[in-house]
Design a protein around this motif. Sequence first.
Motif, PDB file in Angstrom:
ATOM      1  N   THR A  28      59.032 -22.498 -33.958  1.00 54.60           N
ATOM      2  CA  THR A  28      59.628 -21.553 -33.014  1.00 54.60           C
ATOM      3  C   THR A  28      58.725 -21.348 -31.800  1.00 54.60           C
ATOM      4  O   THR A  28      57.585 -21.818 -31.767  1.00 54.60           O
ATOM      5  CB  THR A  28      59.843 -20.187 -33.688  1.00 54.60           C
ATOM      6  OG1 THR A  28      58.554 -19.625 -34.000  1.00 54.60           O
ATOM      7  CG2 THR A  28      60.669 -20.306 -34.954  1.00 54.60           C
ATOM      8  N   LYS A  29      59.230 -20.603 -30.850  1.00 50.05           N
ATOM      9  CA  LYS A  29      58.474 -20.283 -29.634  1.00 50.05           C
ATOM     10  C   LYS A  29      57.177 -19.551 -29.963  1.00 50.05           C
ATOM     11  O   LYS A  29      56.148 -19.752 -29.314  1.00 50.05           O
ATOM     12  CB  LYS A  29      59.348 -19.433 -28.707  1.00 50.05           C
ATOM     13  CG  LYS A  29      58.743 -19.116 -27.372  1.00 50.05           C
ATOM     14  CD  LYS A  29      59.736 -18.337 -26.528  1.00 50.05           C
ATOM     15  CE  LYS A  29      59.181 -18.016 -25.158  1.00 50.05           C
ATOM     16  NZ  LYS A  29      60.176 -17.279 -24.330  1.00 50.05           N
ATOM     17  N   MET A  54      63.137 -19.948 -29.027  1.00 46.37           N
ATOM     18  CA  MET A  54      63.401 -18.644 -29.639  1.00 46.37           C
ATOM     19  C   MET A  54      62.217 -18.202 -30.482  1.00 46.37           C
ATOM     20  O   MET A  54      61.536 -19.022 -31.092  1.00 46.37           O
ATOM     21  CB  MET A  54      64.638 -18.733 -30.540  1.00 46.37           C
ATOM     22  CG  MET A  54      65.887 -19.140 -29.829  1.00 46.37           C
ATOM     23  SD  MET A  54      67.231 -19.242 -31.025  1.00 46.37           S
ATOM     24  CE  MET A  54      68.569 -19.680 -29.941  1.00 46.37           C
ATOM     25  N   ASN A  55      62.002 -16.890 -30.534  1.00 46.65           N
ATOM     26  CA  ASN A  55      60.990 -16.389 -31.450  1.00 46.65           C
ATOM     27  C   ASN A  55      61.646 -16.082 -32.790  1.00 46.65           C
ATOM     28  O   ASN A  55      62.877 -16.075 -32.914  1.00 46.65           O
ATOM     29  CB  ASN A  55      60.238 -15.187 -30.868  1.00 46.65           C
ATOM     30  CG  ASN A  55      61.145 -14.016 -30.589  1.00 46.65           C
ATOM     31  OD1 ASN A  55      62.039 -13.707 -31.386  1.00 46.65           O
ATOM     32  ND2 ASN A  55      60.930 -13.336 -29.481  1.00 46.65           N
ATOM     33  N   LEU A  56      60.832 -15.838 -33.793  1.00 47.69           N
ATOM     34  CA  LEU A  56      61.338 -15.669 -35.147  1.00 47.69           C
ATOM     35  C   LEU A  56      62.300 -14.492 -35.263  1.00 47.69           C
ATOM     36  O   LEU A  56      63.344 -14.593 -35.899  1.00 47.69           O
ATOM     37  CB  LEU A  56      60.180 -15.510 -36.132  1.00 47.69           C
ATOM     38  CG  LEU A  56      60.570 -15.478 -37.608  1.00 47.69           C
ATOM     39  CD1 LEU A  56      61.286 -16.759 -38.013  1.00 47.69           C
ATOM     40  CD2 LEU A  56      59.345 -15.258 -38.467  1.00 47.69           C
ATOM     41  N   ASN A  57      61.959 -13.357 -34.655  1.00 46.08           N
ATOM     42  CA  ASN A  57      62.840 -12.193 -34.738  1.00 46.08           C
ATOM     43  C   ASN A  57      64.219 -12.488 -34.162  1.00 46.08           C
ATOM     44  O   ASN A  57      65.232 -12.015 -34.681  1.00 46.08           O
ATOM     45  CB  ASN A  57      62.215 -10.985 -34.044  1.00 46.08           C
ATOM     46  CG  ASN A  57      61.114 -10.374 -34.882  1.00 46.08           C
ATOM     47  OD1 ASN A  57      61.101 -10.519 -36.095  1.00 46.08           O
ATOM     48  ND2 ASN A  57      60.184  -9.699 -34.229  1.00 46.08           N
ATOM     49  N   GLU A  58      64.266 -13.265 -33.102  1.00 50.74           N
ATOM     50  CA  GLU A  58      65.560 -13.638 -32.530  1.00 50.74           C
ATOM     51  C   GLU A  58      66.347 -14.502 -33.517  1.00 50.74           C
ATOM     52  O   GLU A  58      67.549 -14.292 -33.722  1.00 50.74           O
ATOM     53  CB  GLU A  58      65.352 -14.386 -31.217  1.00 50.74           C
ATOM     54  CG  GLU A  58      66.635 -14.703 -30.484  1.00 50.74           C
ATOM     55  CD  GLU A  58      66.402 -15.390 -29.143  1.00 50.74           C
ATOM     56  OE1 GLU A  58      67.410 -15.707 -28.502  1.00 50.74           O
ATOM     57  OE2 GLU A  58      65.236 -15.613 -28.758  1.00 50.74           O
ATOM     58  N   LEU A  59      65.686 -15.458 -34.144  1.00 51.81           N
ATOM     59  CA  LEU A  59      66.354 -16.315 -35.121  1.00 51.81           C
ATOM     60  C   LEU A  59      66.856 -15.516 -36.320  1.00 51.81           C
ATOM     61  O   LEU A  59      67.917 -15.807 -36.872  1.00 51.81           O
ATOM     62  CB  LEU A  59      65.418 -17.430 -35.585  1.00 51.81           C
ATOM     63  CG  LEU A  59      65.173 -18.530 -34.557  1.00 51.81           C
ATOM     64  CD1 LEU A  59      64.012 -19.417 -34.991  1.00 51.81           C
ATOM     65  CD2 LEU A  59      66.425 -19.362 -34.350  1.00 51.81           C
ATOM     66  N   LEU A  75      61.707 -19.543 -43.881  1.00 53.05           N
ATOM     67  CA  LEU A  75      60.370 -19.882 -43.390  1.00 53.05           C
ATOM     68  C   LEU A  75      59.743 -20.913 -44.329  1.00 53.05           C
ATOM     69  O   LEU A  75      59.922 -20.834 -45.551  1.00 53.05           O
ATOM     70  CB  LEU A  75      59.478 -18.647 -43.355  1.00 53.05           C
ATOM     71  CG  LEU A  75      59.890 -17.542 -42.392  1.00 53.05           C
ATOM     72  CD1 LEU A  75      59.075 -16.285 -42.665  1.00 53.05           C
ATOM     73  CD2 LEU A  75      59.686 -18.006 -40.967  1.00 53.05           C
ATOM     74  N   LEU A  76      59.001 -21.855 -43.767  1.00 50.87           N
ATOM     75  CA  LEU A  76      58.329 -22.854 -44.598  1.00 50.87           C
ATOM     76  C   LEU A  76      57.397 -22.185 -45.593  1.00 50.87           C
ATOM     77  O   LEU A  76      57.343 -22.584 -46.756  1.00 50.87           O
ATOM     78  CB  LEU A  76      57.564 -23.857 -43.731  1.00 50.87           C
ATOM     79  CG  LEU A  76      56.760 -24.903 -44.505  1.00 50.87           C
ATOM     80  CD1 LEU A  76      57.648 -25.734 -45.426  1.00 50.87           C
ATOM     81  CD2 LEU A  76      55.988 -25.799 -43.548  1.00 50.87           C
ATOM     82  N   LYS A  77      56.685 -21.163 -45.181  1.00 54.08           N
ATOM     83  CA  LYS A  77      55.733 -20.516 -46.093  1.00 54.08           C
ATOM     84  C   LYS A  77      56.448 -19.913 -47.306  1.00 54.08           C
ATOM     85  O   LYS A  77      55.910 -19.928 -48.410  1.00 54.08           O
ATOM     86  CB  LYS A  77      54.885 -19.475 -45.367  1.00 54.08           C
ATOM     87  CG  LYS A  77      55.626 -18.282 -44.821  1.00 54.08           C
ATOM     88  CD  LYS A  77      54.682 -17.361 -44.051  1.00 54.08           C
ATOM     89  CE  LYS A  77      55.436 -16.210 -43.418  1.00 54.08           C
ATOM     90  NZ  LYS A  77      54.526 -15.379 -42.603  1.00 54.08           N
TER      91      LYS A  77
END
Length: 197
Positions: A28-29, A54-59, A75-77
């Motif tokens: 992400t961004k 996009m940032n994570l919160n947007e996604l 998320l990969l983690k």
Amino acid sequence: MIKENTDEAFKNAIANEFEGFECDVHMTKDKELVIIHDSFIDRVSDGSGLVRDMNLNELFSYNFGSTEVPSRIPLLKDVLSNYRDVIKVIELKGDIDIESVKELIDSNTYFISFDTSYMKKMKKKYPKFKFGTLNYVLNSVDHYDLDHVCLLDSLATDEIVMSLLKRGITVFIYGVFGDINYKRDYKNLYYIVNKRN
């Protein structure tokens, strides 16, 4: 209907006794590693745009599941944490560093890319992890210093598979559809669709 690259899809594979699953990673961004096949979200969510913009919160504001089973982008983690006892074949889409998740990587984690030189670079940086190439056809010896190769089922002949296995390279076969039960007595050969016995 369960949609691809969602936590529901991974849980469903395990519930149906599959040995593991394949997923795809983009960044992400704000440098978060998310599970999604395409570089854009239009096809698999109710949103639109490129993941890298996009940032994570947007996604997280979009639904990546079905209307019946809504789902946020994984998320990969979280995938690495939640699925430690199954095979995870993870395609890195682009130049993605795994530094932020390296403590979560286990012996069941296999990273792949169509970019063989990128996988070799990652193998030098992280020698204890498994890196391989995703190929429709093997046409060179460039793959021999990698840990595994993912081959399209219709092109994976016994000759090619045995040649790789003799060099100590694990082989994954993809593109197998239906209820066909592929069984061969090759050490280090995985058909992702095989059910555990």
